[in-house]
Scaffold this motif. Structure first.
Motif, mmCIF file in Angstrom:
data_model
loop_
_atom_site.group_PDB
_atom_site.id
_atom_site.type_symbol
_atom_site.label_atom_id
_atom_site.label_comp_id
_atom_site.label_asym_id
_atom_site.label_seq_id
_atom_site.Cartn_x
_atom_site.Cartn_y
_atom_site.Cartn_z
ATOM 1 N N UNK A 1 -2.838 10.872 -3.352
ATOM 2 C CA UNK A 1 -2.208 9.495 -4.107
ATOM 3 C C UNK A 1 -2.551 8.136 -3.193
ATOM 4 N N UNK A 2 -3.114 7.187 -3.884
ATOM 5 C CA UNK A 2 -3.122 5.877 -3.167
ATOM 6 C C UNK A 2 -2.965 4.898 -4.366
ATOM 7 N N UNK A 3 -2.240 3.875 -3.871
ATOM 8 C CA UNK A 3 -1.978 2.713 -4.668
ATOM 9 C C UNK A 3 -2.012 1.465 -3.796
ATOM 10 N N UNK A 4 -2.873 0.567 -4.264
ATOM 11 C CA UNK A 4 -2.982 -1.013 -3.667
ATOM 12 C C UNK A 4 -2.144 -1.913 -4.776
ATOM 13 N N UNK A 5 -1.223 -2.641 -4.478
ATOM 14 C CA UNK A 5 -0.691 -3.634 -5.411
ATOM 15 C C UNK A 5 -0.682 -5.027 -4.777
ATOM 16 N N UNK A 6 -0.944 -5.951 -5.697
ATOM 17 C CA UNK A 6 -0.939 -7.274 -5.300
ATOM 18 C C UNK A 6 -0.154 -8.013 -6.169
ATOM 19 N N UNK B 1 0.754 -1.270 0.084
ATOM 20 C CA UNK B 1 0.169 -0.066 0.168
ATOM 21 C C UNK B 1 0.812 1.300 0.043
ATOM 22 N N UNK B 2 0.512 2.326 -0.918
ATOM 23 C CA UNK B 2 1.182 3.661 -0.909
ATOM 24 C C UNK B 2 0.186 4.616 -0.826
ATOM 25 N N UNK B 3 0.567 5.704 0.191
ATOM 26 C CA UNK B 3 -0.414 6.891 0.461
ATOM 27 C C UNK B 3 0.501 8.010 0.384
ATOM 28 N N UNK B 4 0.252 8.890 -0.757
ATOM 29 C CA UNK B 4 0.904 10.000 -0.437
ATOM 30 C C UNK B 4 -0.005 11.289 -0.589
ATOM 31 N N UNK C 1 -2.821 -3.904 -9.979
ATOM 32 C CA UNK C 1 -2.662 -2.647 -9.330
ATOM 33 C C UNK C 1 -4.061 -1.817 -9.454
ATOM 34 N N UNK C 2 -4.275 -1.214 -8.263
ATOM 35 C CA UNK C 2 -5.605 -0.263 -8.103
ATOM 36 C C UNK C 2 -5.125 1.040 -7.857
#
Length: 679
Positions: free
Chosen positions: A271-276, A254-257, A299-300
């Motif tokens: 910014x948000x990103x979820x990666x599996x 998870x990335x949150x910026x 990726x979402x």
């Protein structure tokens, strides 16, 4: 005391004269990004950044971390957003990978869109300079940056191990903390990591605006780059099952910026990103294939552009990429890999500044790479890739995107050959030649609207054809124990380079259809830029040398020299292409003694006056940097305390490769302290 057996060689002198502000890298024995066969002799120009070198070069963005590596410059949109450029090529000509698989975002669409990745999580970076489309698709026509983080452990882990890091300082007063924990019983392995980074507005020498654009009545901010503060938070969990002949595992990150746009003082990006991820490799197989490797990522991604707390535009991108590589048993003298790759991404932009329509992009590809050890001294490689891409837009009733009324399909082919010839035990010659095709992206085809970050009204062309290039590299490599490095030249000729070129017309900045909105950037006309296919030529030189000076009781001393120079020209108009880094030179004196390590760096960039008529030039600069580190042990853990100073003479640095060169200079004088532990 051990001195040099002979004075500086003529080649080392040539390296000095051609070198750049990149820190030279020792040539690595294996770069899997360039060659999944793991051959130690690669024809493709490539380099690796890891260990203490990566730790001390680490910045808040991937672009700034790699800026100055041979052939690599930065898009620089302030400390919040910066993407790497390779040999003057950026955007969707450079593929950014995580553990060999693309992670979807929107960083190639606009310079103000960050790569959702904090370099603190990276263990290793591999950079392929020049076309890597053979293995990674047409969007790697300029090169590849592949990052590795071990979130899916590929080797067995026994017991508990981990790392932690704290940093404070820098020109943006960074406060960052990161930690990683891994545990295993020899078969099952678990990975956990988390990181947090906050930074203030960037300190700069003098005015943010250059004298070329500064208004005497309203000169703008001074000593601070307004609205450049932000934060980045992230974390991941992953696990794998390992055995003697392979591994299989999964991960989630998870990335949150949130950071400011330095081009628009009142705009922030959230910014948000979820990666599996899924990865597996099986080795030592019987039958036609000796190993099989599978990588899959989903990726979402979403980011919103906010003005005074209100969301005005939201960008979304979700999709997946899957790769399969199978290494076949030797066929006579041939060793090789065949593979397939499937991609899908669904992009949408909703709101006032949406200048591209909603678009789905699908691609499927097959590729093969073969190697032949022709003689004891000569190694040859040959490969090909066939890729089919379908770009399907949906205007959603928006009249501006009326041209996006039907899908476009492209079939792209790439061929690549390479040779490495060992002249002597010290000298070797590496050459590569390739033909690459790239399908145009959705924004090159269908863009139609004001793009505030670039200050242009961008218009795509749905009739664009494939981008085509013939590229070659020739490098002389050497290693005599005292000198280790290479010097090489490259050349690329594009038959249909898709550039964003000024039309000479002006367009109305925005049409909101709502009189209640009033934004600073809405008023007035802005220049129109068209995505057009032109003939183009890129060429240049890259060089690096690590010179072991001496080693005695006072320590080991080495001098690292490196350099690059790139020229790029629009052959249809005769003009130079924009945002090309100038000649860059770097020298670094490195010292190691027991637990101590230190280095002093002098970086120089020449002025850049080779640019289109509608662009501004940049002045040259020379900066001084230094770092000191000390290693010590506490129980079973190893520690490294370090201090790093950059731009110690407080020079004004404006990157020719940045579209904001006249609005956002790079950092001024800074000092950062850090502490890292591994156990």
């Amino acid at each position: 005391m051990r001195y040099l057996p002979h004075p500086l060689s003529p080649l080392a002198v040539a390296l000095w004269l051609a070198s750049s502000p990149s820190q030279a890298l020792e040539l690595e024995p294996q770069v899997i990004t360039a060659n999944p066969l793991g051959n130690a002799q690669l024809a493709t120009p490539s380099s690796v950044l890891e260990g203490d070198r990566l730790l001390l070069q680490q910045k808040g963005s991937l672009g700034e971390t790699l800026n100055g590596e041979p052939g690599v410059s930065s898009t620089w949109f302030g400390p919040g957003a910066s993407r790497p450029i390779i040999r003057g090529l950026d955007g969707d000509r450079i593929r950014i990978l995580r553990n060999g698989v693309g992670a979807l975002d929107a960083s190639s669409l606009s310079y103000d869109h960050a790569v959702p990745l904090d370099p603190v999580n990276i263990d290793r970076v591999e950079i392929v300079r020049g076309p890597a489309a053979l293995l990674y698709g047409g969007n790697a026509i300029g090169g590849v940056v592949n990052t590795f983080d071990n979130r899916i452990p590929t080797e067995a882990i026994e017991g508990i191990q981990g790392a932690g890091e704290l940093r404070y300082g820098g020109a943006d007063t960074t406060r960052s903390a990161a930690g990683r924990l891994e545990a295993g019983n020899g078969q099952f392995a678990l990975h956990l990591d988390a990181n947090s980074r906050q930074f203030n507005d960037l300190r700069i020498p003098g005015y943010a605006r250059s004298s070329k654009v500064r208004d005497a009545d309203e000169p703008g901010s001074r000593h601070r780059l307004e609205n450049s503060d932000g934060r980045q938070d992230g974390g991941a969990v992953g696990g794998s099952y390992t055995w003697e002949h392979g591994y299989t595992g999964v991960s989630y990150s998870r990335y949150d910026g949130n950071y400011g746009s330095v081009a628009e003082p009142s705009v922030r990006l959230a910014m948000e990103q979820d990666h599996y991820g899924f990865a597996s490799e099986i080795r030592d197989l019987e039958g036609p294939f000796s190993s099989l490797k599978v990588d899959l990522g989903y990726t979402d991604y979403k980011h919103s552009e906010l003005e005074e707390g209100e969301v005005h535009t939201t960008f979304k991108n979700k999709g997946y990429e899957a790769r399969v590589e199978a290494r076949h048993q030797p066929l006579g003298p041939l060793e090789g890999v065949i593979g397939a790759q499937v991609n899908r991404n669904e992009f949408s932009a909703l709101g006032e500044e949406a200048f591209v329509p909603q678009t789905d992009t699908d691609s499927v590809a097959l590729f093969v790479l073969e190697q032949w050890q022709a003689t004891e001294r000569l190694a040859l490689s040959l490969g090909g890739r066939l890729e089919h891409t379908r770009v399907d837009p949906d205007a959603k009733g928006n009249e501006r995107f009326a041209a996006a009324d039907s899908a476009s399909s492209f079939t792209a082919a790439s061929l690549s050959s390479g040779a490495v010839y060992r002249l002597t035990p010290i000298w070797s010659l590496a050459a590569s030649l390739g033909y690459t095709e790239r399908a145009p992206t959705f924004y090159e085809l269908y863009a139609n609207g004001a793009h505030v970050a670039t200050g242009a009204y961008e218009v795509g062309d749905p009739n664009l054809s494939k981008e085509k290039a013939i590229s070659g590299d020739l490098a002389l490599r050497f290693d005599n124990g005292t000198h280790k490095g290479s010097v090489g030249v490259f050349y690329s000729h594009f038959r249909n380079y898709i550039g964003l070129l000024a039309s000479g017309e002006l367009r109305e900045g925005h049409d909101h259809g709502d009189d209640d909105h009033d934004h600073d950037h809405d008023d007035g006309d802005i220049p129109e830029y068209l995505y057009s296919g032109v003939r183009a030529r890129f060429y240049g030189i890259e060089a690096q040398d690590r010179w072991q000076l001496l080693e005695n009781r006072y320590g080991s001393f080495a001098l690292e020299l490196s350099g690059d120079y790139t020229r790029a020209r629009n052959l249809d108009t005769g003009e130079d292409l924009p945002r090309i880094a100038p000649l860059r030179l770097n020298s670094g004196l490195v010292w190691n003694l027991d637990r101590w390590q230190a280095r002093i760096d002098v970086q120089h960039a020449a002025s850049q006056h080779r640019k289109p008529a509608n662009e501004t030039s940049t002045d040259g600069y020379t900066t001084l940097g230094a770092s000191v580190g000390y290693r010590f042990n506490v129980g079973e853990s190893e520690w490294l305390a370090f201090v790093r100073g950059e731009n110690l003479t407080d020079q004004t640095v404006r990157y020719a490769s940045s579209i904001l060169r006249d609005v956002a200079p790079a950092a001024g004088r800074s000092v950062e302290v850090g502490l890292r532990t591994t156990f």
